[in-house]
Write a protein that holds these residues in place. Structure first.
Motif, PDB file in Angstrom:
ATOM      1  N   ALA A  43     -17.611  61.066  14.469  1.00 25.33           N
ATOM      2  CA  ALA A  43     -17.914  62.414  14.922  1.00 25.33           C
ATOM      3  C   ALA A  43     -16.706  62.982  15.650  1.00 25.33           C
ATOM      4  CB  ALA A  43     -19.132  62.400  15.849  1.00 25.33           C
ATOM      5  N   ALA A  44     -16.711  64.289  15.853  1.00 25.11           N
ATOM      6  CA  ALA A  44     -15.607  64.960  16.528  1.00 25.11           C
ATOM      7  C   ALA A  44     -16.148  65.961  17.531  1.00 25.11           C
ATOM      8  CB  ALA A  44     -14.720  65.669  15.511  1.00 25.11           C
ATOM      9  N   ILE A  45     -15.518  66.035  18.682  1.00 24.01           N
ATOM     10  CA  ILE A  45     -15.873  67.013  19.710  1.00 24.01           C
ATOM     11  C   ILE A  45     -14.591  67.682  20.179  1.00 24.01           C
ATOM     12  CG2 ILE A  45     -16.768  67.354  22.045  1.00 24.01           C
ATOM     13  CD1 ILE A  45     -18.618  65.013  21.636  1.00 24.01           C
ATOM     14  N   THR A  46     -14.591  68.994  20.220  1.00 28.04           N
ATOM     15  CA  THR A  46     -13.485  69.743  20.803  1.00 28.04           C
ATOM     16  C   THR A  46     -14.016  70.469  22.024  1.00 28.04           C
ATOM     17  OG1 THR A  46     -12.423  70.053  18.645  1.00 28.04           O
ATOM     18  CG2 THR A  46     -11.739  71.525  20.412  1.00 28.04           C
ATOM     19  N   LEU A  47     -13.390  70.290  23.180  1.00 30.55           N
ATOM     20  CA  LEU A  47     -13.887  70.921  24.405  1.00 30.55           C
ATOM     21  C   LEU A  47     -12.748  71.224  25.345  1.00 30.55           C
ATOM     22  CD1 LEU A  47     -15.362  68.390  26.940  1.00 30.55           C
ATOM     23  CD2 LEU A  47     -14.109  67.622  24.930  1.00 30.55           C
ATOM     24  N   ARG A  48     -12.963  72.233  26.192  1.00 33.46           N
ATOM     25  CA  ARG A  48     -12.039  72.562  27.266  1.00 33.46           C
ATOM     26  C   ARG A  48     -12.647  72.069  28.567  1.00 33.46           C
ATOM     27  NH1 ARG A  48      -7.730  75.861  27.424  1.00 33.46           N
ATOM     28  NH2 ARG A  48      -8.235  76.713  25.362  1.00 33.46           N
ATOM     29  N   GLU A 185      -6.250  71.815  33.447  1.00 36.48           N
ATOM     30  CA  GLU A 185      -7.339  72.034  32.490  1.00 36.48           C
ATOM     31  C   GLU A 185      -6.783  71.743  31.109  1.00 36.48           C
ATOM     32  OE1 GLU A 185     -10.332  75.617  32.372  1.00 36.48           O
ATOM     33  OE2 GLU A 185      -8.621  76.117  31.079  1.00 36.48           O
ATOM     34  N   VAL A 186      -7.549  71.041  30.290  1.00 42.00           N
ATOM     35  CA  VAL A 186      -7.043  70.633  28.977  1.00 42.00           C
ATOM     36  C   VAL A 186      -8.028  71.011  27.879  1.00 42.00           C
ATOM     37  CG1 VAL A 186      -5.612  68.737  29.798  1.00 42.00           C
ATOM     38  CG2 VAL A 186      -8.031  68.323  29.313  1.00 42.00           C
ATOM     39  N   LEU A 187      -7.477  71.295  26.726  1.00 42.37           N
ATOM     40  CA  LEU A 187      -8.264  71.449  25.507  1.00 42.37           C
ATOM     41  C   LEU A 187      -8.140  70.143  24.750  1.00 42.37           C
ATOM     42  CD1 LEU A 187      -9.939  73.183  23.533  1.00 42.37           C
ATOM     43  CD2 LEU A 187      -7.771  73.970  22.544  1.00 42.37           C
ATOM     44  N   LEU A 188      -9.250  69.417  24.631  1.00 43.00           N
ATOM     45  CA  LEU A 188      -9.252  68.088  24.032  1.00 43.00           C
ATOM     46  C   LEU A 188      -9.887  68.109  22.648  1.00 43.00           C
ATOM     47  CD1 LEU A 188     -10.498  65.720  26.912  1.00 43.00           C
ATOM     48  CD2 LEU A 188      -8.149  66.090  26.165  1.00 43.00           C
ATOM     49  N   SER A 189      -9.349  67.313  21.768  1.00 45.88           N
ATOM     50  CA  SER A 189     -10.009  66.968  20.514  1.00 45.88           C
ATOM     51  C   SER A 189     -10.307  65.475  20.579  1.00 45.88           C
ATOM     52  CB  SER A 189      -9.110  67.281  19.314  1.00 45.88           C
ATOM     53  OG  SER A 189      -9.749  66.904  18.105  1.00 45.88           O
ATOM     54  N   VAL A 190     -11.585  65.137  20.630  1.00 45.63           N
ATOM     55  CA  VAL A 190     -12.008  63.756  20.842  1.00 45.63           C
ATOM     56  C   VAL A 190     -12.784  63.278  19.621  1.00 45.63           C
ATOM     57  CG1 VAL A 190     -13.209  62.160  22.392  1.00 45.63           C
ATOM     58  CG2 VAL A 190     -12.239  64.276  23.305  1.00 45.63           C
ATOM     59  N   HIS A 191     -12.385  62.148  19.065  1.00 49.30           N
ATOM     60  CA  HIS A 191     -13.121  61.520  17.977  1.00 49.30           C
ATOM     61  C   HIS A 191     -13.715  60.210  18.477  1.00 49.30           C
ATOM     62  CE1 HIS A 191     -11.173  64.480  15.503  1.00 49.30           C
ATOM     63  NE2 HIS A 191     -11.819  64.062  14.438  1.00 49.30           N
ATOM     64  N   GLY A 192     -14.886  59.879  17.973  1.00 52.06           N
ATOM     65  CA  GLY A 192     -15.542  58.652  18.411  1.00 52.06           C
ATOM     66  C   GLY A 192     -16.896  58.495  17.786  1.00 52.06           C
ATOM     67  N   LYS A 193     -17.810  57.883  18.525  1.00 47.22           N
ATOM     68  CA  LYS A 193     -19.147  57.649  17.979  1.00 47.22           C
ATOM     69  C   LYS A 193     -20.206  57.966  19.023  1.00 47.22           C
ATOM     70  CE  LYS A 193     -19.956  52.770  19.136  1.00 47.22           C
ATOM     71  NZ  LYS A 193     -20.371  51.462  18.585  1.00 47.22           N
ATOM     72  N   HIS A 194     -21.348  58.443  18.521  1.00 46.01           N
ATOM     73  CA  HIS A 194     -22.493  58.739  19.374  1.00 46.01           C
ATOM     74  C   HIS A 194     -23.365  57.492  19.516  1.00 46.01           C
ATOM     75  CE1 HIS A 194     -22.264  63.061  20.042  1.00 46.01           C
ATOM     76  NE2 HIS A 194     -21.852  63.200  18.798  1.00 46.01           N
ATOM     77  N   LYS A 294     -15.928  63.605   5.584  1.00 46.16           N
ATOM     78  CA  LYS A 294     -15.085  64.631   6.198  1.00 46.16           C
ATOM     79  C   LYS A 294     -15.917  65.727   6.845  1.00 46.16           C
ATOM     80  CE  LYS A 294     -12.742  68.665   6.281  1.00 46.16           C
ATOM     81  NZ  LYS A 294     -12.610  68.605   7.744  1.00 46.16           N
ATOM     82  N   MET A 295     -16.925  66.247   6.134  1.00 52.61           N
ATOM     83  CA  MET A 295     -17.684  67.377   6.650  1.00 52.61           C
ATOM     84  C   MET A 295     -18.661  66.954   7.743  1.00 52.61           C
ATOM     85  SD  MET A 295     -16.234  69.761   5.124  1.00 52.61           S
ATOM     86  CE  MET A 295     -17.234  71.025   5.900  1.00 52.61           C
ATOM     87  N   GLY A 296     -19.016  65.690   7.783  1.00 51.86           N
ATOM     88  CA  GLY A 296     -19.895  65.217   8.854  1.00 51.86           C
ATOM     89  C   GLY A 296     -19.152  64.973  10.146  1.00 51.86           C
ATOM     90  N   THR A 297     -17.930  64.425  10.054  1.00 52.82           N
ATOM     91  CA  THR A 297     -17.179  64.050  11.251  1.00 52.82           C
ATOM     92  C   THR A 297     -16.241  65.139  11.733  1.00 52.82           C
ATOM     93  OG1 THR A 297     -15.381  63.089   9.958  1.00 52.82           O
ATOM     94  CG2 THR A 297     -17.209  61.625  10.567  1.00 52.82           C
TER      95      THR A 297
END
Length: 347
Positions: A43-48, A185-194, A294-297
């Protein structure tokens, strides 16, 4: 492998890594710069987020999420980011790789006393401040030395950034993996697992950084934003094209045999143009699985190719299925199937 702590051997800093088997591995700081705790990105999460708002998490909790439980200590600083719906757990090793620059270039300086002064030096030209990098062949491997110099500017001219760099060596000398978080303050792109409401980071990129402090007076910097695009900025672009309707089954994205029996008639090649290669060397099921991954993560297509051999055909077929409506039908089948599976597992 979980990087647990630092120890000294022959007066050299040595990383102690723990395998799932419980076996310990001893590594120099430069060896594991590409290592990830897990093998797959689900999965992927992008957050500030502001680093000032982060809390502490347990390294034992994080390591256990990847089936590493033997001999794990509290020596690896682990951070907790709280969002409205998710706990994001992030070890310091991943963050410092993203924050301080291309790891293969800066490791020898990062784990040395006064290493920043050995790596770069201030240049004052009138009212303009910049930094000069040490001339080393390793920097030729950096994608953009200008971006590296800008990152060094932030580290050299902002008080908490400067302390963050120097604290890496101080932490390591006391056996710990970590550093003081700077005021930013950072804009992060984080990949990992739930895992339930918790997201365990496997890969991190800092895409953008905004200092939350004034630079030192002599630096005379008016820059408000630093773009850390020397990381894999493709992750951010990819996350915008993920399909939020898709979900995995126990962190696995591939279709089950039952799902494929329903999807095969939908995904079947409709024209010669659909077929990857002449003749096709890839099974249709594998090509569709690549598109689902690709489209899921939200990972980039290139990351799909790196993980699974032969998935270079997936983006072409995905675009054709998206254009003629087949993709939406596939997603509906998967959403229905996996919702039932999720409900069955929870009961």
């Amino acid at each position: 492998m979980w990087l647990d702590r630092f120890e000294r051997f022959d007066n050299n800093l040595t990383l102690v890594g723990l395998e799932k088997s419980g076996q310990a591995k001893y590594l120099s700081p430069s060896e594991p710069y590409k290592s990830r705790p897990g093998n797959s990105l689900s999965a992927a999460i992008t957050l500030r987020t502001s680093l000032c708002d982060w809390e502490r998490a347990s390294p034992r909790e994080y390591a256990a999420a990847f089936d590493i439980e033997s001999d794990v200590t509290e020596h690896h600083e682990t951070h907790l980011i709280l969002t409205a719906r998710t706990r994001i757990v992030l070890p310091a090793w991943l963050l410092q790789r993203a924050m301080f620059g291309p790891y293969y270039c800066i490791t020898e300086f990062l784990y040395a006393k006064n290493g920043l002064e050995q790596l770069c030096s201030p240049i004052l030209n009138g009212n303009k401040f910049s930094v000069g990098l040490a001339l080393r062949k390793e920097f030729g491997r950096a994608r953009n030395t200008t971006e590296l110099a800008q990152r060094m500017e932030w580290l050299y001219a902002y008080p908490t950034a400067y302390r963050a760099w120097n604290s890496v060596y101080r932490f390591a000398s006391s056996g710990r993996i970590g550093f003081e978080l700077p005021s930013a303050e950072v804009l992060l792109s984080v990949h990992g697992k739930h895992a339930g409401d918790t997201f365990y980071a496997i890969s991190v990129d800092i895409l953008e950084l905004n200092p939350l402090e004034r630079p030192l007076e002599w630096a005379k910097i008016d820059r408000e934003r630093y773009v850390f695009s020397s990381g894999n900025i493709q992750y951010m672009i990819a996350s915008k094209t993920r399909d939020p309707r898709l979900m995995p089954i126990k962190n696995e994205w591939d279709m089950t045999d039952q799902e494929w029996s329903l999807i095969a008639p939908i995904a079947s090649y409709r024209s010669v143009a659909d077929r990857p290669g002449r003749p096709s060397g890839y099974a249709l099921r594998d090509v569709v699985n690549g598109a689902i991954l690709k489209m899921g993560t939200g990972i980039a297509w290139s990351e799909v190719w790196n993980q699974r051999k032969g998935f270079s055909a997936s983006p072409m077929l995905y675009r054709r299925m998206k254009a003629d409506g087949r993709w939406d039908q596939i997603v509906e089948v998967l959403a229905s199937s996996r919702q039932k599976t999720s409900l069955h597992c929870s009961s």
